[in-house]
Scaffold this motif. Sequence first.
Motif: not given
Length: 323
Positions: A169-173, A178-180, A297-301
């Motif tokens: 939540r804190r580092h969402f952007p 990074l995921l992109g 993010i971790y789940g999708a990763l």
Amino acid sequence: MSSKTDSPPSYEDALQHPKTVNYPFQTQHGTPLTPPPSYSPSPSACLGPPSYCSQGGVYPQAGMCPGPGFSQPIVPIPTLSAGLPASSPGEMDDFISNQWETTSIRHAFIRKVYLILTMQLAVTFAVVAVFTFVDPVKEFVIKFPALYWASFVVFFLVYCILICCKEPRRHFPLNLVLLGIFTIALSLMAGSVSSFYETKAVIIAMGITAIVCIAVTVFCFQTKVDFTSCSGFLCIASVLLMIIGIVTAIVLSFQYVPWLHMLYAAIGAVVYTLFLVYNTQLLIGNRELAISPEEYIYGALSLYVDIVHIFLFILQISGAATE
């Protein structure tokens, strides 16, 4: 010998002068005591075994039958709710609402993860299609393999950063950026590997990967078997896969052994399929272990990495079969 005065009085004298006679149940000076009533055991008054109650004249064991003038003891019967406070309808409604809220949060989390995963897979298979069907791009990647190694370095660094980040939540952007970058790097890796195989092998690998992923997803949502408790087995399988990969690389550098390469690819596909089952059940959340709804993010990763690795291993098998 006893004298006449010591002899007991007659029945008539005892009735006429009761105070002069000393009986066991009478006092010498005072009012006579009432003798205790006779005991006649009855089956209805006895709480003991039938063998004691059925024998007339035999006094039952102590504690089996109540004495004359005493009521039967009341034995408390324990219940399931003994020692527990009775739940009110309001508490039950709160419990049901909390359960419903938890389930709705988990379903929203699953939808969010699969939405991100769909976007990642769309980008990856689009890049693989370009590297496979566009001949200039395919020839460029074959001629300059540095693109693969550069993508691998970026993939590894960004993957470590995303795994270490625990506050989405804190580092969402930042996590989204990074995921992109991670998705593009792994897509370039998959496209570079696909450019070395025929188009037919790539299409076959894509179809088999799609079937495997759909089957695993349906299986995880329907089965009651808990694969989240098998993390130790998966760790051993991953170490075994790494050792086989090192041995395969050494052997293939001296002499090409087709069956050894296909064996390594088959084992890798099976291991990453088990990882896909494990990570999918972590995502569902009704097992021993589960992912927090904030770690989408971790789940999708994790699901994305498993699917791409399954595709690459199946591509090796299909490529060797078509050759």
